[in-house]
Scaffold this motif. Structure first.
Motif, PDB file in Angstrom:
ATOM      1  N   VAL A  17       0.832  -1.204   0.000  1.00 51.32           N
ATOM      2  CA  VAL A  17       0.000   0.000   0.000  1.00 51.32           C
ATOM      3  C   VAL A  17       0.864   1.250   0.000  1.00 51.32           C
ATOM      4  O   VAL A  17       0.566   2.229  -0.703  1.00 51.32           O
ATOM      5  N   GLU A  18       1.937   1.235   0.768  1.00 52.51           N
ATOM      6  CA  GLU A  18       2.850   2.384   0.777  1.00 52.51           C
ATOM      7  C   GLU A  18       3.385   2.658  -0.627  1.00 52.51           C
ATOM      8  O   GLU A  18       3.486   3.817  -1.053  1.00 52.51           O
ATOM      9  N   GLN A  19       3.720   1.609  -1.350  1.00 51.56           N
ATOM     10  CA  GLN A  19       4.232   1.773  -2.713  1.00 51.56           C
ATOM     11  C   GLN A  19       3.151   2.342  -3.629  1.00 51.56           C
ATOM     12  O   GLN A  19       3.423   3.215  -4.463  1.00 51.56           O
ATOM     13  N   LEU A  34      -7.129  -0.223  -1.233  1.00 43.61           N
ATOM     14  CA  LEU A  34      -7.216   0.556   0.002  1.00 43.61           C
ATOM     15  C   LEU A  34      -8.388   0.090   0.865  1.00 43.61           C
ATOM     16  O   LEU A  34      -8.295   0.092   2.097  1.00 43.61           O
ATOM     17  N   GLU A  35      -9.478  -0.306   0.235  1.00 44.47           N
ATOM     18  CA  GLU A  35     -10.606  -0.848   0.997  1.00 44.47           C
ATOM     19  C   GLU A  35     -10.210  -2.157   1.676  1.00 44.47           C
ATOM     20  O   GLU A  35     -10.542  -2.383   2.853  1.00 44.47           O
ATOM     21  N   ASN A  36      -9.501  -3.010   0.944  1.00 44.93           N
ATOM     22  CA  ASN A  36      -9.016  -4.256   1.545  1.00 44.93           C
ATOM     23  C   ASN A  36      -8.086  -3.965   2.722  1.00 44.93           C
ATOM     24  O   ASN A  36      -8.098  -4.684   3.732  1.00 44.93           O
ATOM     25  N   SER A  48      -3.373   2.890   9.711  1.00 43.94           N
ATOM     26  CA  SER A  48      -2.651   3.753   8.780  1.00 43.94           C
ATOM     27  C   SER A  48      -3.528   4.935   8.408  1.00 43.94           C
ATOM     28  O   SER A  48      -4.420   4.810   7.562  1.00 43.94           O
ATOM     29  N   LEU A  49      -3.297   6.050   9.035  1.00 47.54           N
ATOM     30  CA  LEU A  49      -4.083   7.248   8.746  1.00 47.54           C
ATOM     31  C   LEU A  49      -3.884   7.690   7.306  1.00 47.54           C
ATOM     32  O   LEU A  49      -4.847   8.061   6.616  1.00 47.54           O
ATOM     33  N   ASP A  50      -2.654   7.657   6.817  1.00 47.97           N
ATOM     34  CA  ASP A  50      -2.367   8.129   5.454  1.00 47.97           C
ATOM     35  C   ASP A  50      -3.157   7.335   4.416  1.00 47.97           C
ATOM     36  O   ASP A  50      -3.741   7.913   3.496  1.00 47.97           O
ATOM     37  N   ALA A  51      -3.171   6.020   4.551  1.00 44.86           N
ATOM     38  CA  ALA A  51      -3.901   5.187   3.597  1.00 44.86           C
ATOM     39  C   ALA A  51      -5.403   5.460   3.677  1.00 44.86           C
ATOM     40  O   ALA A  51      -6.089   5.536   2.653  1.00 44.86           O
TER      41      ALA A  51
END
Length: 232
Positions: A17-19, A34-36, A48-51
């Motif tokens: 996800v970060e990538q 992102l939903e997963n 993960s707030l950012d995601a």
């Protein structure tokens, strides 16, 4: 890609996800991933707030693809992150029409009670809406930790009844909680007036303002003596 990401272990999923966010956070194709990842955060009790903010922004561009279940989970996780301002950051990205749904009205009310330290009202409201908050493991412990944080800023000596109300624990369960805090957090138990019990919380700059003056407000003498030659 979403199915592939869903099968990965938690650490690998977080890295993937970060990538995705680094390459193109506004690509609607990553929305299922992102939903997963929100569901993975719930099951693995990670965060993960950012995601989550990225997903909420994508929902703004793709409102027809919004999952209110996912949004509710994001907001519950944000509540669990208090005292960080994550809940407000997430709410800002959610359309007002969505916020008017009952489950989101409830979460906004819960947020208000936490922000204002009205813990009894919070636990009463949460008990009426268990289907929302209990969908996310670790919710109760996270809020209890926040309540203890608030008490530590407010009290040096807190009555047992105040603690019980704030963390929604009584009886033997509260005794075990206190034993843990005494052993691990430096709390001390004292007898109060009558049959009451007082919890002595270790001093900090908030429940002992004099510590703040000594540590940050005062200017060391040597610093003052260095300033005078410069002024002259």
């Amino acid at each position: 890609m979403g199915r592939e990401l869903q099968k990965q272990p938690q650490q690998e999923m977080a890295s993937a996800v970060e990538q995705l966010l680094a390459v193109n956070p506004y690509n609607p194709d990553i929305l299922p991933d992102l939903e997963n990842y929100v569901n993975e955060q719930v099951s693995s009790e990670t965060y993960s707030l950012d995601a989550n903010l990225c997903l909420l922004r994508l929902y703004q561009f793709e409102p027809e693809r919004m999952s209110t279940q996912i949004v509710a989970r994001i907001l519950v996780k944000a509540l669990m992150a208090m005292p960080a301002p994550d809940f407000s950051l997430c709410l800002f990205l959610i359309p007002e029409r969505v916020q008017m749904e009952d489950q989101f009205k409830t979460l906004i009310i819960l947020s208000h009670y936490l922000e204002t330290g009205k813990f009894r009202q919070f636990w009463d409201e949460a008990s009426k809406n268990r289907h929302i908050v209990e969908a996310v493991p670790g919710f109760e412990k996270a809020i209890q930790a926040y309540a203890v944080h608030v008490l530590s800023l407010t009290y040096h000596k807190a009555p047992r009844s105040v603690l019980a109300e704030a963390i929604n624990i009584e009886g033997l369960s509260l005794d075990k909680f206190l034993e843990h805090q005494v052993a691990n957090s430096g709390w001390i138990l004292e007898k109060g007036h009558g049959k009451g019990q007082l919890i002595v919380i270790p001093p900090n700059e908030f429940n002992h303002p004099e510590l703040k003056k000594k540590s940050s407000d005062s200017i060391p003498l040597e610093h003052i003596t260095r300033i005078f030659p410069i002024l002259g």
